[in-house]
Design a protein around this motif. Structure first.
Motif, PDB file in Angstrom:
ATOM      1  N   CYS A   1      -0.691  12.306  42.231  1.00 55.96           N
ATOM      2  CA  CYS A   1       0.633  12.333  41.679  1.00 55.96           C
ATOM      3  C   CYS A   1       1.384  10.863  41.680  1.00 55.96           C
ATOM      4  CB  CYS A   1       1.608  13.507  42.003  1.00 55.96           C
ATOM      5  SG  CYS A   1       0.750  14.877  41.861  1.00 55.96           S
TER       6      CYS A   1
ATOM      7  N   THR B   1      -1.285  14.760  37.202  1.00 54.96           N
ATOM      8  CA  THR B   1      -0.315  15.527  38.087  1.00 54.96           C
ATOM      9  C   THR B   1      -0.296  16.946  38.204  1.00 54.96           C
ATOM     10  OG1 THR B   1       1.174  15.822  35.635  1.00 54.96           O
ATOM     11  CG2 THR B   1       1.410  13.730  37.313  1.00 54.96           C
ATOM     12  N   PHE B   2       0.210  17.908  37.409  1.00 48.78           N
ATOM     13  CA  PHE B   2      -0.110  19.060  37.696  1.00 48.78           C
ATOM     14  C   PHE B   2      -1.608  19.749  37.764  1.00 48.78           C
ATOM     15  CE2 PHE B   2       0.059  23.925  36.699  1.00 48.78           C
ATOM     16  CZ  PHE B   2       1.392  24.232  37.532  1.00 48.78           C
TER      17      PHE B   2
ATOM     18  N   THR C   1       5.803  21.038  32.850  1.00 44.63           N
ATOM     19  CA  THR C   1       5.625  20.896  34.403  1.00 44.63           C
ATOM     20  C   THR C   1       6.028  19.263  34.690  1.00 44.63           C
ATOM     21  OG1 THR C   1       3.368  20.324  34.123  1.00 44.63           O
ATOM     22  CG2 THR C   1       3.751  22.732  34.401  1.00 44.63           C
TER      23      THR C   1
ATOM     24  N   ILE D   1       6.957  22.612  46.845  1.00 45.32           N
ATOM     25  CA  ILE D   1       6.668  23.926  45.843  1.00 45.32           C
ATOM     26  C   ILE D   1       5.609  25.016  46.797  1.00 45.32           C
ATOM     27  CG2 ILE D   1       5.211  24.814  43.892  1.00 45.32           C
ATOM     28  CD1 ILE D   1       6.099  22.368  42.307  1.00 45.32           C
TER      29      ILE D   1
ATOM     30  N   ARG E   1      -3.361  27.282  48.404  1.00 42.26           N
ATOM     31  CA  ARG E   1      -2.538  28.092  47.729  1.00 42.26           C
ATOM     32  C   ARG E   1      -3.073  29.570  47.495  1.00 42.26           C
ATOM     33  NH1 ARG E   1       0.308  31.208  46.162  1.00 42.26           N
ATOM     34  NH2 ARG E   1       2.077  31.112  44.644  1.00 42.26           N
TER      35      ARG E   1
ATOM     36  N   VAL F   1      -3.606  19.439  41.231  1.00 39.40           N
ATOM     37  CA  VAL F   1      -3.274  20.507  42.428  1.00 39.40           C
ATOM     38  C   VAL F   1      -3.551  21.937  41.790  1.00 39.40           C
ATOM     39  CG1 VAL F   1      -1.901  18.864  43.680  1.00 39.40           C
ATOM     40  CG2 VAL F   1      -0.818  20.159  42.068  1.00 39.40           C
TER      41      VAL F   1
ATOM     42  N   TYR G   1      -5.295  21.328  48.775  1.00 41.89           N
ATOM     43  CA  TYR G   1      -3.898  22.065  48.466  1.00 41.89           C
ATOM     44  C   TYR G   1      -4.385  23.275  47.554  1.00 41.89           C
ATOM     45  CZ  TYR G   1       0.516  22.597  45.981  1.00 41.89           C
ATOM     46  OH  TYR G   1       1.979  23.066  45.506  1.00 41.89           O
TER      47      TYR G   1
ATOM     48  N   ARG H   1       6.845  16.604  45.901  1.00 40.32           N
ATOM     49  CA  ARG H   1       7.178  17.546  44.975  1.00 40.32           C
ATOM     50  C   ARG H   1       6.334  18.779  44.989  1.00 40.32           C
ATOM     51  NH1 ARG H   1       8.548  18.035  39.617  1.00 40.32           N
ATOM     52  NH2 ARG H   1       7.291  19.330  38.276  1.00 40.32           N
ATOM     53  N   TYR H   2       4.898  18.790  44.987  1.00 40.20           N
ATOM     54  CA  TYR H   2       3.860  19.855  45.181  1.00 40.20           C
ATOM     55  C   TYR H   2       3.766  20.531  46.593  1.00 40.20           C
ATOM     56  CZ  TYR H   2       2.969  18.500  40.371  1.00 40.20           C
ATOM     57  OH  TYR H   2       3.001  18.148  39.129  1.00 40.20           O
TER      58      TYR H   2
ATOM     59  N   SER I   1       6.824  12.015  42.680  1.00 41.93           N
ATOM     60  CA  SER I   1       6.820  13.305  42.851  1.00 41.93           C
ATOM     61  C   SER I   1       5.863  13.700  43.822  1.00 41.93           C
ATOM     62  CB  SER I   1       6.218  14.067  41.453  1.00 41.93           C
ATOM     63  OG  SER I   1       5.063  13.352  41.273  1.00 41.93           O
TER      64      SER I   1
END
Length: 606
Positions: free
Chosen positions: A398, A135-136, A180, A409, A332, A139, A328, A405-406, A402
């Motif tokens: 993910c 998940t977290f 997270t 964000i 960022r 990315v 991603y 979700r990202y 979710s």
């Protein structure tokens, strides 16, 4: 005084130390009078060589003291050895050796001989770590998945190779996984993240002062992420500075440090540095403190736009066609660069001394940077496509719960950047308290049916900000499951969007198109109240109360326009749009007779 005069020496202490003749005057000699001493003293040790008897007595005393110290150390060492022997016997016992195999009687394992708190059993830790990696970390790739999993397994399978750094690493990963995670990932999380965080903090000194390795930097960056969404950002500021100093010591910001490394290790070192860069820029902008890392001091390539092999898919997300992809992580990093430019143009000392024309020029330049960033995003990931009710599904590593979700964000960061340059004023707080007060005063006067005594506080680039806020709020609504981490990291963008749409209703109360935002505003207000209850933040409560007052003004103004049937509503010229709020074309600097204009030709920067 008699007690201060040993018969064997005439000179007082001051004269004796300075090796000058003492006249022996009472109650003070001439030297003590010159140096403003209250009285003469005679306590200084003699410089004469001790006699053999005195020297022997001093030697015996030293030997006696030394023997006493040795005896104390021997007793302490004996106690420690006994404890170590007991722990080793316990570790070698059959019950301990079956811990990894799921023996419930030996489900918790202690770092041998260290006295550190126990870690959960292996069968409990492994799924949590795997979930975090999927998940977290997929990315924001702080850790290399295979390396981390091997480290965790080795901790349980090879207890004699354990050390404090590995123990801290597992604790920080467990804390990140709980902090997270999406709702429902585990049934009872409780305060697990806080417990693991406290564990890491208890050995933070050893992490910082020991021989620095990549793992040390990763642990500290993990702590920064844990404090990333806290109201008090001072721990995050201190930790990100420490992490970047350690990263510089390892040369992570240069290509040269990875020339002798394997491709996999070089890639991971690069990712760790860019994670530090993202956190540094984000925490810096929110706290209005200069970032640590200088762009001019970086000699690294950005994460690649295209993937090469399965390993490089970390950081990528895929569209519904399973072909279109977005890095991603790179997107960022590029946003972090823009965040650094915003700090330089808005909050830096030099920016605060700039003229209104310079600030307006800087804002326009940053707006172009944001547009260029958005143009590099594949159309399948545009915010308009994602927020559309008929938008296709987005598939990535993910879970389905979710999947947006990202991306939400990510776009929360762009919205915050756009809001900051629109409201850029050094006197304002991050939540635009000065502008909010002006807006409340203006809205209150208009709602009371008065001719507003102040100009409408329309910021620069208002229409673009209002449109972006509307799209962001629609995307936010598609994220149905929102945990505390998600709410906190998107809170600034959510509040900025809500305030912008509320102000747009006040500025354009006669425009029926703004009424379509009413449902978005009502839903957003409900979400904000939930966030205030979850976070129990007094700061957010005060912001919520201020927004409610704005909402009341907007509703009253809208009601008046509907019931009174005004035929000539007041219009506000929108800076930089070339049109008034009803859509009529305007020449630059031109305002209608009934318009509510702003000082200096419509610029908030004056």
């Amino acid at each position: 005084m008699g007690g201060n005069h040993p018969p064997q020496r005439k000179a007082c202490d001051l004269c004796y130390r300075r090796k000058i003749k003492c006249d022996g005057q009472q109650p003070r000699c001439t030297t003590c009078v010159l140096h403003n001493k209250s009285e003469c003293t005679y306590n200084a040790a003699s410089r004469k060589t001790p006699s053999r008897k005195q020297a022997e007595a001093q030697r015996l005393r030293r030997e006696c003291d030394l023997q006493s110290r040795v005896q104390v150390l021997e007793r302490q060492l004996s106690t420690v050895l006994e404890k170590v022997e007991k722990l080793e016997r316990k570790q070698d016992s059959p019950s301990a050796s079956t811990a990894v195999d799921g023996n419930e009687d030996a489900s918790k394992v202690m770092c041998s001989g260290s006295g550190l708190p126990d870690l959960p059993p292996f069968e409990e830790v492994l799924p949590i770590v795997e979930r975090y990696l999927a998940t977290f970390n997929s990315v924001f790739p702080l850790f290399h998945a295979a390396t981390l999993l091997q480290t965790v397994k080795s901790w349980y399978l090879n207890p004699h190779t354990r050390n404090v750094i590995t123990w801290a690493l597992i604790n920080v990963v467990l804390a990140l996984a709980h902090h997270t995670s999406d709702p429902g990932d585990w049934d009872q999380r409780g305060n697990a993240a806080a417990i693991y965080l406290n564990n890491v903090q208890s050995v933070l000194t050893e992490i910082v002062i020991r021989d620095t390795s990549l793992v040390n930097v990763q642990i500290i960056l993990g702590l920064v992420i844990l404090f990333w969404t806290a109201e008090d950002l001072r721990p995050a500021l201190i930790l990100i500075g420490t992490a970047l100093r350690l990263a510089h010591g390892l040369g992570l910001h240069t290509r040269k440090s990875s020339q002798q490394c394997s491709p996999a290790l070089a890639l991971q070192k690069s990712r760790v540095f860019w994670m530090a860069y993202i956190l540094d820029r984000d925490v810096s902008l929110v706290s209005r403190v200069a970032p640590v890392q200088l762009d001019s001091d970086i000699d690294l390539d950005l994460p690649p736009s295209e993937a090469e092999g399965d390993e490089d898919l970390v950081g990528f997300i895929f569209a519904a066609d399973r072909h279109t992809k977005l890095n991603y992580f790179r997107a960022r990093v590029e946003l972090a660069r823009i965040q650094g430019t915003i700090y330089q143009c808005v909050y830096s000392t030099s920016a605060q001394n700039q003229s209104s024309e310079q600030r307006a020029s800087n804002a326009a330049r940053i707006a172009r940077l944001l547009e260029d960033w958005n143009a590099r995003i594949p159309p399948a990931f545009y915010i308009t496509a994602l927020s559309s009710p008929s938008s296709p599904s987005v598939n990535h590593t993910c879970s389905e719960l979710s999947r947006r979700r990202y991306l939400c964000i990510l776009y929360s960061t762009t919205l915050t950047c756009r809001a900051l340059i629109s409201f850029a004023n050094a006197a304002d707080s991050f939540h635009y308290s000065e502008w909010m007060q002006r807006l409340q005063d203006y809205g209150g006067e208009v709602a009371a049916g008065q001719m507003a005594s102040s100009h409408a506080p329309v910021p620069q680039g208002w229409q673009a900000l209002a449109d972006a806020s509307r799209e962001y709020m629609r995307l936010f609504e598609t994220v149905k499951h929102r945990d505390t981490f998600f709410l906190r990291i998107t809170l600034c963008a959510h509040n900025s969007s809500l305030i912008s749409l509320m102000a747009n209703r006040i500025f354009n109360a006669h425009d029926r198109a703004t009424e379509s935002d009413k449902h978005i505003i009502e839903t957003a207000m409900h979400n904000l109240e939930i966030t205030v209850r979850q976070t129990e933040s007094e700061r957010q409560r005060s912001i919520c109360d201020a927004i409610k007052r704005l909402c009341s003004c907007a509703d009253l103004i809208s009601f008046q326009n509907l019931t009174l049937g005004k035929t000539s509503p007041r219009r506000i010229s929108l800076p930089g749009s070339g049109r008034d709020s009803s859509g009529r074309s305007l020449e630059e600097g031109q305002y209608l007779q009934d318009d509510v204009t702003m000082p200096g030709g419509g610029s908030y920067w004056d």
